[in-house]
Every structure is written in C-alpha cells, then in structure tokens.
Design a protein around this motif. Structure first.
Motif, PDB file in Angstrom:
ATOM      1  N   HIS A  42      12.587   5.828   5.024  1.00 58.28           N
ATOM      2  CA  HIS A  42      11.738   6.666   4.169  1.00 58.28           C
ATOM      3  C   HIS A  42      10.556   7.179   4.998  1.00 58.28           C
ATOM      4  CE1 HIS A  42       9.121   8.073   1.021  1.00 58.28           C
ATOM      5  NE2 HIS A  42      10.160   8.010   0.190  1.00 58.28           N
ATOM      6  N   PRO A  43      10.265   8.480   4.940  1.00 54.25           N
ATOM      7  CA  PRO A  43       9.196   9.053   5.768  1.00 54.25           C
ATOM      8  C   PRO A  43       7.824   8.395   5.574  1.00 54.25           C
ATOM      9  CG  PRO A  43      10.468  10.789   4.713  1.00 54.25           C
ATOM     10  CD  PRO A  43      10.959   9.489   4.156  1.00 54.25           C
ATOM     11  N   PHE A  44       7.481   8.009   4.365  1.00 49.35           N
ATOM     12  CA  PHE A  44       6.174   7.389   4.127  1.00 49.35           C
ATOM     13  C   PHE A  44       6.108   5.994   4.745  1.00 49.35           C
ATOM     14  CE2 PHE A  44       3.035   5.046   1.534  1.00 49.35           C
ATOM     15  CZ  PHE A  44       1.922   5.837   1.749  1.00 49.35           C
ATOM     16  N   LEU A  45       7.179   5.241   4.665  1.00 45.34           N
ATOM     17  CA  LEU A  45       7.213   3.906   5.260  1.00 45.34           C
ATOM     18  C   LEU A  45       7.143   4.009   6.782  1.00 45.34           C
ATOM     19  CD1 LEU A  45       7.411   0.859   4.914  1.00 45.34           C
ATOM     20  CD2 LEU A  45       9.895   1.108   4.781  1.00 45.34           C
ATOM     21  N   ILE A  46       7.781   5.000   7.334  1.00 44.56           N
ATOM     22  CA  ILE A  46       7.755   5.194   8.781  1.00 44.56           C
ATOM     23  C   ILE A  46       6.357   5.598   9.255  1.00 44.56           C
ATOM     24  CG2 ILE A  46       8.585   6.674  10.668  1.00 44.56           C
ATOM     25  CD1 ILE A  46      11.293   6.765   9.110  1.00 44.56           C
ATOM     26  N   SER A  47       5.745   6.552   8.574  1.00 47.71           N
ATOM     27  CA  SER A  47       4.461   7.084   9.034  1.00 47.71           C
ATOM     28  C   SER A  47       3.271   6.226   8.640  1.00 47.71           C
ATOM     29  CB  SER A  47       4.250   8.507   8.509  1.00 47.71           C
ATOM     30  OG  SER A  47       4.010   8.484   7.111  1.00 47.71           O
ATOM     31  N   ASN A  48       3.426   5.421   7.599  1.00 47.61           N
ATOM     32  CA  ASN A  48       2.284   4.674   7.095  1.00 47.61           C
ATOM     33  C   ASN A  48       2.712   3.308   6.544  1.00 47.61           C
ATOM     34  OD1 ASN A  48      -0.327   4.171   6.251  1.00 47.61           O
ATOM     35  ND2 ASN A  48      -0.596   6.231   5.440  1.00 47.61           N
ATOM     36  N   PRO A  49       3.253   2.444   7.386  1.00 48.12           N
ATOM     37  CA  PRO A  49       3.789   1.175   6.902  1.00 48.12           C
ATOM     38  C   PRO A  49       2.742   0.259   6.259  1.00 48.12           C
ATOM     39  CG  PRO A  49       3.760   1.212   9.301  1.00 48.12           C
ATOM     40  CD  PRO A  49       3.404   2.592   8.830  1.00 48.12           C
ATOM     41  N   GLU A  50       1.529   0.296   6.770  1.00 46.64           N
ATOM     42  CA  GLU A  50       0.475  -0.560   6.208  1.00 46.64           C
ATOM     43  C   GLU A  50       0.147  -0.150   4.771  1.00 46.64           C
ATOM     44  OE1 GLU A  50      -4.175  -1.565   7.055  1.00 46.64           O
ATOM     45  OE2 GLU A  50      -2.851  -1.372   8.801  1.00 46.64           O
ATOM     46  N   ASN A  51      -0.008   1.137   4.533  1.00 49.12           N
ATOM     47  CA  ASN A  51      -0.297   1.594   3.172  1.00 49.12           C
ATOM     48  C   ASN A  51       0.913   1.439   2.257  1.00 49.12           C
ATOM     49  OD1 ASN A  51      -3.004   2.160   3.381  1.00 49.12           O
ATOM     50  ND2 ASN A  51      -2.668   4.276   4.021  1.00 49.12           N
ATOM     51  N   ALA A  52       2.106   1.563   2.786  1.00 48.19           N
ATOM     52  CA  ALA A  52       3.307   1.345   1.982  1.00 48.19           C
ATOM     53  C   ALA A  52       3.340  -0.099   1.491  1.00 48.19           C
ATOM     54  CB  ALA A  52       4.559   1.667   2.793  1.00 48.19           C
ATOM     55  N   ARG A  53       3.007  -1.040   2.368  1.00 42.95           N
ATOM     56  CA  ARG A  53       2.986  -2.454   1.985  1.00 42.95           C
ATOM     57  C   ARG A  53       1.898  -2.708   0.949  1.00 42.95           C
ATOM     58  NH1 ARG A  53       5.949  -6.794   2.776  1.00 42.95           N
ATOM     59  NH2 ARG A  53       6.851  -5.706   4.541  1.00 42.95           N
ATOM     60  N   LYS A  54       0.717  -2.143   1.164  1.00 43.66           N
ATOM     61  CA  LYS A  54      -0.384  -2.321   0.200  1.00 43.66           C
ATOM     62  C   LYS A  54       0.008  -1.758  -1.165  1.00 43.66           C
ATOM     63  CE  LYS A  54      -4.183  -2.278   3.512  1.00 43.66           C
ATOM     64  NZ  LYS A  54      -5.338  -1.512   4.008  1.00 43.66           N
ATOM     65  N   MET A  55       0.643  -0.598  -1.154  1.00 44.39           N
ATOM     66  CA  MET A  55       1.045   0.011  -2.414  1.00 44.39           C
ATOM     67  C   MET A  55       2.090  -0.852  -3.122  1.00 44.39           C
ATOM     68  SD  MET A  55       2.914   3.568  -3.236  1.00 44.39           S
ATOM     69  CE  MET A  55       4.452   2.769  -2.923  1.00 44.39           C
ATOM     70  N   ALA A  56       3.059  -1.359  -2.383  1.00 46.24           N
ATOM     71  CA  ALA A  56       4.093  -2.213  -2.972  1.00 46.24           C
ATOM     72  C   ALA A  56       3.471  -3.469  -3.570  1.00 46.24           C
ATOM     73  CB  ALA A  56       5.128  -2.580  -1.917  1.00 46.24           C
ATOM     74  N   GLU A  57       2.586  -4.097  -2.830  1.00 47.42           N
ATOM     75  CA  GLU A  57       1.940  -5.318  -3.329  1.00 47.42           C
ATOM     76  C   GLU A  57       1.070  -5.022  -4.545  1.00 47.42           C
ATOM     77  OE1 GLU A  57       0.060  -6.906   0.171  1.00 47.42           O
ATOM     78  OE2 GLU A  57       1.956  -7.762   0.901  1.00 47.42           O
ATOM     79  N   PHE A  58       0.394  -3.895  -4.542  1.00 46.97           N
ATOM     80  CA  PHE A  58      -0.417  -3.510  -5.699  1.00 46.97           C
ATOM     81  C   PHE A  58       0.461  -3.333  -6.932  1.00 46.97           C
ATOM     82  CE2 PHE A  58      -2.284  -0.218  -8.420  1.00 46.97           C
ATOM     83  CZ  PHE A  58      -3.501  -0.819  -8.724  1.00 46.97           C
ATOM     84  N   ARG A  59       1.585  -2.661  -6.766  1.00 47.60           N
ATOM     85  CA  ARG A  59       2.486  -2.427  -7.905  1.00 47.60           C
ATOM     86  C   ARG A  59       3.033  -3.748  -8.448  1.00 47.60           C
ATOM     87  NH1 ARG A  59       3.681   2.709  -8.502  1.00 47.60           N
ATOM     88  NH2 ARG A  59       5.746   2.570  -9.428  1.00 47.60           N
ATOM     89  N   ILE A  60       3.361  -4.662  -7.565  1.00 45.40           N
ATOM     90  CA  ILE A  60       3.978  -5.917  -7.987  1.00 45.40           C
ATOM     91  C   ILE A  60       2.937  -6.910  -8.508  1.00 45.40           C
ATOM     92  CG2 ILE A  60       5.340  -7.909  -7.214  1.00 45.40           C
ATOM     93  CD1 ILE A  60       6.764  -5.067  -7.302  1.00 45.40           C
ATOM     94  N   PHE A  61       1.868  -7.122  -7.751  1.00 54.16           N
ATOM     95  CA  PHE A  61       0.942  -8.215  -8.063  1.00 54.16           C
ATOM     96  C   PHE A  61      -0.241  -7.794  -8.931  1.00 54.16           C
ATOM     97  CE2 PHE A  61       2.893  -9.437  -3.949  1.00 54.16           C
ATOM     98  CZ  PHE A  61       3.679 -10.465  -4.435  1.00 54.16           C
ATOM     99  N   SER A  62      -0.707  -6.568  -8.801  1.00 50.34           N
ATOM    100  CA  SER A  62      -1.865  -6.137  -9.593  1.00 50.34           C
ATOM    101  C   SER A  62      -1.446  -5.468 -10.903  1.00 50.34           C
ATOM    102  CB  SER A  62      -2.743  -5.183  -8.788  1.00 50.34           C
ATOM    103  OG  SER A  62      -3.252  -5.843  -7.646  1.00 50.34           O
ATOM    104  N   LEU A  63      -0.539  -4.529 -10.795  1.00 48.90           N
ATOM    105  CA  LEU A  63      -0.069  -3.843 -12.002  1.00 48.90           C
ATOM    106  C   LEU A  63       0.937  -4.690 -12.775  1.00 48.90           C
ATOM    107  CD1 LEU A  63       0.502  -0.205 -10.712  1.00 48.90           C
ATOM    108  CD2 LEU A  63      -1.433  -1.081 -11.989  1.00 48.90           C
ATOM    109  N   LYS A  64       1.533  -5.661 -12.077  1.00 46.53           N
ATOM    110  CA  LYS A  64       2.592  -6.502 -12.680  1.00 46.53           C
ATOM    111  C   LYS A  64       3.678  -5.625 -13.304  1.00 46.53           C
ATOM    112  CE  LYS A  64      -0.361 -10.359 -13.285  1.00 46.53           C
ATOM    113  NZ  LYS A  64      -1.341 -10.866 -13.006  1.00 46.53           N
ATOM    114  N   LYS A  65       3.992  -4.569 -12.571  1.00 45.20           N
ATOM    115  CA  LYS A  65       4.920  -3.542 -13.041  1.00 45.20           C
ATOM    116  C   LYS A  65       6.301  -4.072 -13.400  1.00 45.20           C
ATOM    117  CE  LYS A  65       6.710   0.968 -11.727  1.00 45.20           C
ATOM    118  NZ  LYS A  65       6.645   1.530 -13.050  1.00 45.20           N
ATOM    119  N   PHE A  66       6.753  -5.095 -12.706  1.00 41.57           N
ATOM    120  CA  PHE A  66       8.139  -5.538 -12.891  1.00 41.57           C
ATOM    121  C   PHE A  66       8.256  -6.909 -13.528  1.00 41.57           C
ATOM    122  CE2 PHE A  66       8.136  -2.528  -9.360  1.00 41.57           C
ATOM    123  CZ  PHE A  66       9.020  -1.607  -9.849  1.00 41.57           C
ATOM    124  N   GLN A  67       7.267  -7.300 -14.310  1.00 44.35           N
ATOM    125  CA  GLN A  67       7.341  -8.618 -14.967  1.00 44.35           C
ATOM    126  C   GLN A  67       7.768  -8.496 -16.392  1.00 44.35           C
ATOM    127  OE1 GLN A  67       3.683 -10.688 -14.363  1.00 44.35           O
ATOM    128  NE2 GLN A  67       4.081 -10.934 -12.199  1.00 44.35           N
TER     129      GLN A  67
END
Length: 67
Positions: A42-67
C-alpha cells in the motif's frame, strides 16, 4: 474503489479495515502486524510506515473500532 490505492491515510484506513475484518487473530498487536504484511504494497504504508502504525493503533485501541 477497493482496487485503487492512494498514498493517503483515508485510502489506507479503508484497506486496513477490510484486511482487519478478514484476519482471525485474538492478539490485536499481532493482528496489526498481519494486516501490515497483507498491505505491504500500500502506498501510504510504504511512504509513511510510522504514521500508518499510529493510525492503526489509534483505530484499534483509542476508537475501539473493532470491539
């Protein structure tokens, strides 16, 4: 739209959500790693892996999107 990937957070979030729902894993951090393996081109993961990880963790742990 799923066949088009763009170098931005929105495109990555949509791809992440789709991949997340298709992986069977109880450990959220391990599941994030598995999703990232699937989205490794994915182009965003390639160009910005640190922000991709932060965004994923935010969606999972802060927003609790998938609970």
């Amino acid at each position: 739209m799923n066949d088009k990937l763009y170098d931005n957070a929105d495109s990555f979030a949509m791809s992440f959500d789709d991949a997340w729902s298709n992986i069977d894993c109880d450990d959220p951090r391990l599941k994030i790693d598995k999703v990232f393996d699937l989205l490794s081109e994915h182009p965003f993961l390639i160009s910005n892996p640190e922000n991709a990880r932060k965004m994923a963790e935010f969606r999972i742990f802060s927003l609790k999107k998938f609970q």
